[in-house]
Motif scaffolding. Structure first.
Motif, PDB file in Angstrom:
ATOM      1  N   ASP A 270       0.847  -1.189   0.000  1.00  0.00           N
ATOM      2  CA  ASP A 270       0.000   0.000   0.000  1.00  0.00           C
ATOM      3  C   ASP A 270       0.883   1.241   0.000  1.00  0.00           C
ATOM      4  OD1 ASP A 270      -1.985   1.831   0.122  1.00  0.00           O
ATOM      5  OD2 ASP A 270      -2.575   1.409   2.189  1.00  0.00           O
ATOM      6  N   TRP A 271       1.196   1.725  -1.194  1.00  0.00           N
ATOM      7  CA  TRP A 271       2.022   2.915  -1.320  1.00  0.00           C
ATOM      8  C   TRP A 271       1.191   4.173  -1.566  1.00  0.00           C
ATOM      9  CZ3 TRP A 271       6.304   0.459  -4.910  1.00  0.00           C
ATOM     10  CH2 TRP A 271       7.152  -0.311  -4.104  1.00  0.00           C
ATOM     11  N   GLY A 272      -0.108   4.055  -1.367  1.00  0.00           N
ATOM     12  CA  GLY A 272      -0.968   5.220  -1.553  1.00  0.00           C
ATOM     13  C   GLY A 272      -1.398   5.380  -3.002  1.00  0.00           C
ATOM     14  N   LYS A 273      -2.129   6.442  -3.261  1.00  0.00           N
ATOM     15  CA  LYS A 273      -2.676   6.717  -4.591  1.00  0.00           C
ATOM     16  C   LYS A 273      -1.559   7.026  -5.592  1.00  0.00           C
ATOM     17  CE  LYS A 273      -6.376   9.500  -6.697  1.00  0.00           C
ATOM     18  NZ  LYS A 273      -5.657   9.959  -7.871  1.00  0.00           N
ATOM     19  N   PHE A 274      -1.720   6.522  -6.800  1.00  0.00           N
ATOM     20  CA  PHE A 274      -0.739   6.763  -7.858  1.00  0.00           C
ATOM     21  C   PHE A 274      -0.665   8.255  -8.171  1.00  0.00           C
ATOM     22  CE2 PHE A 274       0.002   7.174 -12.528  1.00  0.00           C
ATOM     23  CZ  PHE A 274       1.333   6.796 -12.529  1.00  0.00           C
ATOM     24  N   ASP A 275       0.550   8.802  -8.199  1.00  0.00           N
ATOM     25  CA  ASP A 275       0.781  10.224  -8.491  1.00  0.00           C
ATOM     26  C   ASP A 275       1.627  10.312  -9.755  1.00  0.00           C
ATOM     27  OD1 ASP A 275       1.634  12.889  -8.629  1.00  0.00           O
ATOM     28  OD2 ASP A 275       1.672  13.114  -6.450  1.00  0.00           O
ATOM     29  N   ILE A 276       1.006  10.630 -10.889  1.00  0.00           N
ATOM     30  CA  ILE A 276       1.723  10.640 -12.160  1.00  0.00           C
ATOM     31  C   ILE A 276       2.823  11.692 -12.180  1.00  0.00           C
ATOM     32  CG2 ILE A 276       0.144  12.254 -13.316  1.00  0.00           C
ATOM     33  CD1 ILE A 276       0.523  10.531 -15.871  1.00  0.00           C
ATOM     34  N   GLN A 277       2.631  12.776 -11.444  1.00  0.00           N
ATOM     35  CA  GLN A 277       3.654  13.824 -11.425  1.00  0.00           C
ATOM     36  C   GLN A 277       4.921  13.329 -10.733  1.00  0.00           C
ATOM     37  OE1 GLN A 277       3.248  16.941 -12.898  1.00  0.00           O
ATOM     38  NE2 GLN A 277       5.430  17.260 -12.512  1.00  0.00           N
ATOM     39  N   LYS A 278       4.745  12.718  -9.557  1.00  0.00           N
ATOM     40  CA  LYS A 278       5.909  12.265  -8.790  1.00  0.00           C
ATOM     41  C   LYS A 278       6.523  10.978  -9.348  1.00  0.00           C
ATOM     42  CE  LYS A 278       4.654  14.277  -4.300  1.00  0.00           C
ATOM     43  NZ  LYS A 278       4.320  13.964  -2.881  1.00  0.00           N
ATOM     44  N   GLU A 279       5.673  10.073  -9.816  1.00  0.00           N
ATOM     45  CA  GLU A 279       6.151   8.748 -10.176  1.00  0.00           C
ATOM     46  C   GLU A 279       6.556   8.610 -11.644  1.00  0.00           C
ATOM     47  OE1 GLU A 279       3.866   5.446  -8.534  1.00  0.00           O
ATOM     48  OE2 GLU A 279       2.841   6.872  -7.220  1.00  0.00           O
ATOM     49  N   VAL A 280       6.161   9.566 -12.475  1.00  0.00           N
ATOM     50  CA  VAL A 280       6.507   9.489 -13.895  1.00  0.00           C
ATOM     51  C   VAL A 280       7.166  10.782 -14.365  1.00  0.00           C
ATOM     52  CG1 VAL A 280       5.641   9.133 -16.248  1.00  0.00           C
ATOM     53  CG2 VAL A 280       4.646   7.845 -14.359  1.00  0.00           C
ATOM     54  N   ILE A 281       6.428  11.874 -14.346  1.00  0.00           N
ATOM     55  CA  ILE A 281       6.890  13.120 -14.969  1.00  0.00           C
ATOM     56  C   ILE A 281       8.163  13.651 -14.308  1.00  0.00           C
ATOM     57  CG2 ILE A 281       6.282  15.533 -15.422  1.00  0.00           C
ATOM     58  CD1 ILE A 281       3.361  14.581 -15.726  1.00  0.00           C
ATOM     59  N   ASP A 282       8.192  13.698 -12.974  1.00  0.00           N
ATOM     60  CA  ASP A 282       9.369  14.243 -12.279  1.00  0.00           C
ATOM     61  C   ASP A 282      10.587  13.331 -12.390  1.00  0.00           C
ATOM     62  OD1 ASP A 282       7.876  16.411 -11.574  1.00  0.00           O
ATOM     63  OD2 ASP A 282       7.575  15.812  -9.480  1.00  0.00           O
ATOM     64  N   LEU A 283      10.391  12.069 -12.755  1.00  0.00           N
ATOM     65  CA  LEU A 283      11.502  11.123 -12.860  1.00  0.00           C
ATOM     66  C   LEU A 283      12.028  10.994 -14.283  1.00  0.00           C
ATOM     67  CD1 LEU A 283      10.273   8.273 -10.472  1.00  0.00           C
ATOM     68  CD2 LEU A 283      11.874  10.119  -9.974  1.00  0.00           C
ATOM     69  N   CYS A 284      11.453  11.740 -15.211  1.00  0.00           N
ATOM     70  CA  CYS A 284      11.943  11.710 -16.586  1.00  0.00           C
ATOM     71  C   CYS A 284      13.328  12.353 -16.641  1.00  0.00           C
ATOM     72  CB  CYS A 284      10.984  12.463 -17.511  1.00  0.00           C
ATOM     73  SG  CYS A 284      11.569  12.581 -19.218  1.00  0.00           S
ATOM     74  N   PRO A 285      14.358  11.658 -17.121  1.00  0.00           N
ATOM     75  CA  PRO A 285      15.722  12.204 -17.067  1.00  0.00           C
ATOM     76  C   PRO A 285      15.926  13.453 -17.924  1.00  0.00           C
ATOM     77  CG  PRO A 285      15.679  10.162 -18.326  1.00  0.00           C
ATOM     78  CD  PRO A 285      14.332  10.286 -17.682  1.00  0.00           C
ATOM     79  N   THR A 286      15.144  13.629 -18.987  1.00  0.00           N
ATOM     80  CA  THR A 286      15.298  14.816 -19.841  1.00  0.00           C
ATOM     81  C   THR A 286      14.170  15.823 -19.647  1.00  0.00           C
ATOM     82  OG1 THR A 286      14.146  13.719 -21.673  1.00  0.00           O
ATOM     83  CG2 THR A 286      16.552  13.506 -21.599  1.00  0.00           C
ATOM     84  N   GLU A 287      13.277  15.547 -18.679  1.00  0.00           N
ATOM     85  CA  GLU A 287      12.167  16.462 -18.372  1.00  0.00           C
ATOM     86  C   GLU A 287      11.353  16.789 -19.627  1.00  0.00           C
ATOM     87  OE1 GLU A 287      13.865  19.831 -16.413  1.00  0.00           O
ATOM     88  OE2 GLU A 287      14.548  18.662 -14.689  1.00  0.00           O
ATOM     89  N   CYS A 288      11.063  15.735 -20.411  1.00  0.00           N
ATOM     90  CA  CYS A 288      10.365  15.962 -21.682  1.00  0.00           C
ATOM     91  C   CYS A 288       8.873  15.670 -21.594  1.00  0.00           C
ATOM     92  CB  CYS A 288      11.011  15.137 -22.801  1.00  0.00           C
ATOM     93  SG  CYS A 288      10.737  13.357 -22.662  1.00  0.00           S
ATOM     94  N   MET A 289       8.339  15.483 -20.381  1.00  0.00           N
ATOM     95  CA  MET A 289       6.929  15.141 -20.211  1.00  0.00           C
ATOM     96  C   MET A 289       6.227  16.184 -19.343  1.00  0.00           C
ATOM     97  SD  MET A 289       7.429  11.072 -19.407  1.00  0.00           S
ATOM     98  CE  MET A 289       5.769  10.637 -19.870  1.00  0.00           C
ATOM     99  N   TRP A 290       4.942  16.397 -19.617  1.00  0.00           N
ATOM    100  CA  TRP A 290       4.138  17.294 -18.791  1.00  0.00           C
ATOM    101  C   TRP A 290       2.663  17.004 -19.038  1.00  0.00           C
ATOM    102  CZ3 TRP A 290       6.286  18.499 -23.402  1.00  0.00           C
ATOM    103  CH2 TRP A 290       5.494  19.129 -24.362  1.00  0.00           C
ATOM    104  N   MET A 291       1.830  17.473 -18.106  1.00  0.00           N
ATOM    105  CA  MET A 291       0.377  17.380 -18.266  1.00  0.00           C
ATOM    106  C   MET A 291      -0.140  18.725 -18.759  1.00  0.00           C
ATOM    107  SD  MET A 291      -0.546  14.286 -17.466  1.00  0.00           S
ATOM    108  CE  MET A 291      -2.325  14.489 -17.340  1.00  0.00           C
ATOM    109  N   GLU A 292      -1.028  18.670 -19.743  1.00  0.00           N
ATOM    110  CA  GLU A 292      -1.612  19.889 -20.303  1.00  0.00           C
ATOM    111  C   GLU A 292      -3.080  19.634 -20.652  1.00  0.00           C
ATOM    112  OE1 GLU A 292      -1.036  22.303 -24.408  1.00  0.00           O
ATOM    113  OE2 GLU A 292       0.801  22.033 -23.207  1.00  0.00           O
TER     114      GLU A 292
END
Length: 437
Positions: A270-292
């Motif tokens: 139980d790691w809590g609710k999935f957070d796409i910002q913390k678990e995907v977008i912020d971990l992108c090595p080239t920071e090429c992802m965002w939500m719009e």
């Protein structure tokens, strides 16, 4: 009843993990009871003496194996690793303890019948101890006597349709992941390319002529299940040239908790609710992802194909359709000059039969390495010694941004004379005219 007392080795059986000591003892018991009625061709106490010599090595703090000298099978310079014990009177069962490398099938697919045939052969003519598989990838037969080598080789090649692998200063046995046979992320047929190059370069596999060993490894995608980027002189890593495919509905399903991330691999935690910002977008090595506007956006020109986002959200993100591979060179473990990871040489190339473009790159590299490499110098060490630019010149590959590991420390540009139209004299005269003005 054990032939040797092994209190130090016995400690290795006391932990929570399976121990190779237990495996050797089990094989020793099987050889002594001999329920199969096998007429062993080497001493039945080979496993007992193997434990004994290892226990002595632990006590003395030094190995009791000496160099195997020149030992092998007729016509081959590789495939057999010679090994003799330096205490043959004390441990006669391992006076000879040669290891044989057997070329594994691509992807390591076997039938149970074939595995039984291998084990029966090794029970009869060897110690019965195997390593499935060595870090090289091979099937490894551990321990036999010199007089058995030709017999084993004949049986392998004539009745099991199997060849020896590589050892020594040659091309080592190519190794690949399962590729398209099992994996949805594979960008090329790793098994086919591995098999093709194994057949193409048989002489390089069996007749050592290189400065040192050379390894091919084939990863179907950047997840790198055979760790080619860390272990291979030449890494073939699957990639794609177009955009990552996005299913926006599935993205929202991940965000809303309808689909478990990571393929449900950690559903029991139980790691809590999935957070796409913390678990995907912020971990992108080239920071090429965002939500719009509630949608996931990717700047694919900046994407380095690290696969993290795809691994976390496999239902929402898929690899592209324009697939091929990248060729990287120069990885190795610490030998002369410390560990190195592969460096990018060819960012993208199609992997299509007959693979002529790939073979051209391979053979140009070998020509340069065999001409310039020192004894026991891996390709990565030669690149480090002479510079990546020399590698590019030898392969005829034009310099690209992907070849730059870090900005150069010297800001001045060096030009070869043939690269300056009109030669150096014209260039110097132009400089003088400009300076006089």
């Amino acid at each position: 009843m054990a032939k040797h007392q092994t209190p130090l080795l016995d400690q290795l059986e006391s932990g929570p993990w399976p121990s190779f000591v237990s495996d050797i003892k089990r094989e020793s018991d099987a050889r002594h009871t001999n329920e199969k009625g096998v007429e062993y061709q080497i001493p039945e106490d080979v496993c007992d003496d193997l434990l004994g010599v290892l226990e002595l090595s632990f006590k003395d703090g030094t190995t009791h194996w000496k160099h195997g000298g020149i030992v092998g099978v007729f016509g081959y310079g590789g495939g057999v690793i010679g090994r003799y014990c330096d205490q043959p009177e004390m441990f006669p069962g391992v006076a000879h303890f040669h290891t044989m490398r057997v070329n594994q099938p691509a992807g390591k697919y076997y039938t149970s019948e074939y595995l039984r045939q291998l084990c029966d052969l090794w029970d009869f003519r060897g110690s019965g101890l195997t390593n499935m598989h060595g870090s090289t990838g091979d099937i490894v037969f551990l321990g036999t006597r010199t007089e058995q080598l030709e017999e084993i080789f004949y049986e392998l090649t004539h009745n099991l349709d199997q060849d020896l692998g590589g050892s020594g200063s040659n091309l080592r046995t190519p190794a690949c992941c399962l590729g398209e046979s099992r994996c949805e992320w594979s960008c090329y047929n790793t098994q086919e390319l591995s098999y093709h190059l194994t057949q193409e370069y048989q002489d390089e596999l069996h007749r050592p002529a290189f400065p040192y060993k050379f390894k091919f490894k084939f990863d179907g995608c950047p997840n790198g299940c055979v760790a080619s980027i860390a272990r291979a002189d030449m890494s073939f890593i699957g990639t794609w040239a177009d955009d990552i495919k996005i299913d926006q509905e599935a993205v929202q399903a991940y965000i809303g908790g309808e689909i478990a991330p990571n393929g449900g691999a950690h559903a029991d935690r139980d790691w809590g609710k999935f957070d796409i910002q913390k678990e995907v977008i912020d971990l992108c090595p080239t920071e090429c992802m965002w939500m719009e506007d509630g949608k996931l956006k990717i700047n694919d020109r900046e994407c380095t194909r690290c696969m993290h986002c795809i691994n976390v959200m496999p239902r929402a993100l898929r690899i592209g359709d324009d697939r091929g591979l990248s060729i990287l060179v120069g990885a190795k473990a610490p030998i002369l000059d410390g560990a190195q990871l592969s460096s990018m040489l060819v960012p993208f190339i199609k992997a299509e039969e007959p693979y002529d473009e790939i073979k051209e790159v391979i053979e140009n590299i070998w020509d340069w390495w065999m001409e310039e490499g020192k004894n026991r110098e891996r390709l990565g060490e030669l690149i480090k010694r002479q510079g990546f630019q020399k590698l590019l010149q030898s392969t005829g590959i034009k310099a690209l941004a992907q070849h730059v590991q870090e900005p150069r420390h010297n800001p001045y540009i060096y030009w070869h004379e043939e690269e300056v139209p009109g030669g150096w004299d014209r260039d110097i005269n132009e400089f003088r005219k400009h300076h006089q003005r």
